[in-house]
Design a protein around this motif. Structure first.
Motif, PDB file in Angstrom:
ATOM      1  N   LYS A  81      -1.532   5.743  -9.653  1.00  0.00           N
ATOM      2  CA  LYS A  81      -1.208   4.467  -9.020  1.00  0.00           C
ATOM      3  C   LYS A  81       0.160   4.504  -8.341  1.00  0.00           C
ATOM      4  O   LYS A  81       0.326   3.987  -7.230  1.00  0.00           O
ATOM      5  N   THR A  82       1.131   5.131  -8.970  1.00  0.00           N
ATOM      6  CA  THR A  82       2.464   5.236  -8.381  1.00  0.00           C
ATOM      7  C   THR A  82       2.445   6.130  -7.150  1.00  0.00           C
ATOM      8  O   THR A  82       3.090   5.834  -6.141  1.00  0.00           O
ATOM      9  N   LEU A  83       1.672   7.208  -7.195  1.00  0.00           N
ATOM     10  CA  LEU A  83       1.554   8.108  -6.042  1.00  0.00           C
ATOM     11  C   LEU A  83       0.872   7.409  -4.875  1.00  0.00           C
ATOM     12  O   LEU A  83       1.287   7.555  -3.720  1.00  0.00           O
ATOM     13  N   LYS A  84      -0.178   6.632  -5.149  1.00  0.00           N
ATOM     14  CA  LYS A  84      -0.855   5.881  -4.082  1.00  0.00           C
ATOM     15  C   LYS A  84       0.088   4.852  -3.459  1.00  0.00           C
ATOM     16  O   LYS A  84       0.054   4.623  -2.249  1.00  0.00           O
ATOM     17  N   SER A  85       0.947   4.249  -4.268  1.00  0.00           N
ATOM     18  CA  SER A  85       1.933   3.294  -3.742  1.00  0.00           C
ATOM     19  C   SER A  85       2.939   3.991  -2.844  1.00  0.00           C
ATOM     20  O   SER A  85       3.327   3.457  -1.794  1.00  0.00           O
ATOM     21  N   ALA A  86       3.370   5.178  -3.230  1.00  0.00           N
ATOM     22  CA  ALA A  86       4.319   5.931  -2.409  1.00  0.00           C
ATOM     23  C   ALA A  86       3.679   6.354  -1.088  1.00  0.00           C
ATOM     24  O   ALA A  86       4.321   6.307  -0.029  1.00  0.00           O
TER      25      ALA A  86
END
Length: 142
Positions: free
Chosen positions: A70-75
């Motif tokens: 989820k954090t990677l998709k946000s980045a």
């Protein structure tokens, strides 16, 4: 599910050197999973391209893979929308997984005693860049 996601961009322009270094940062704060469990998954995707990392995170059957995904998709979304960078050019520069605040809980025991334990959380920080990151391992010439 992971409420405290803060996303921001950082652009480092180096006019004296004649090139532009771009870094896109995404952070997740107080994710309710131990940082030790997240680090196991973070070590797998460190210094890889974004496409390879997303593919690896969908295949890994660990609990720490979901908040990292989820954090990677946000980045990635931040890089595409704010920095106007194509997803094919992005690489993971660094992943930092730090301890967050913990919640103290107590388990009842015999003879009226209690045993304390901690419900741990973690802070996740992913830094993306638009150029290939060189491996830190140095090769010995023979």
């Amino acid at each position: 599910m992971y409420p405290n996601i803060r996303i921001y961009s950082e652009y480092f322009d180096s006019d004296a050197l004649g090139f532009r270094i771009m870094e896109i940062v995404a952070e997740s704060h107080s994710v309710r999973i131990s940082s030790r469990k997240v680090r196991l998954v973070a070590d797998v995707i460190r210094n890889k391209s974004v496409a390879q990392a997303l593919n690896a995170l969908t295949l890994i059957k660990k609990r720490g893979a979901a908040p990292l995904y989820k954090t990677l998709k946000s980045a990635i979304a931040n890089a595409i929308n704010n920095a106007k960078v194509k997803q094919d050019l992005l690489f993971i520069k660094s992943i930092d997984v730090d301890q967050g605040p913990f919640i103290k809980r107590f388990r009842p025991s015999t003879r009226g005693r209690v045993h304390p334990y901690k419900k741990r959380s973690s802070h996740i920080k992913i830094v993306l860049t638009d150029e290939k990151v060189k491996s830190s391992k140095s090769k010995v010439k023979s």
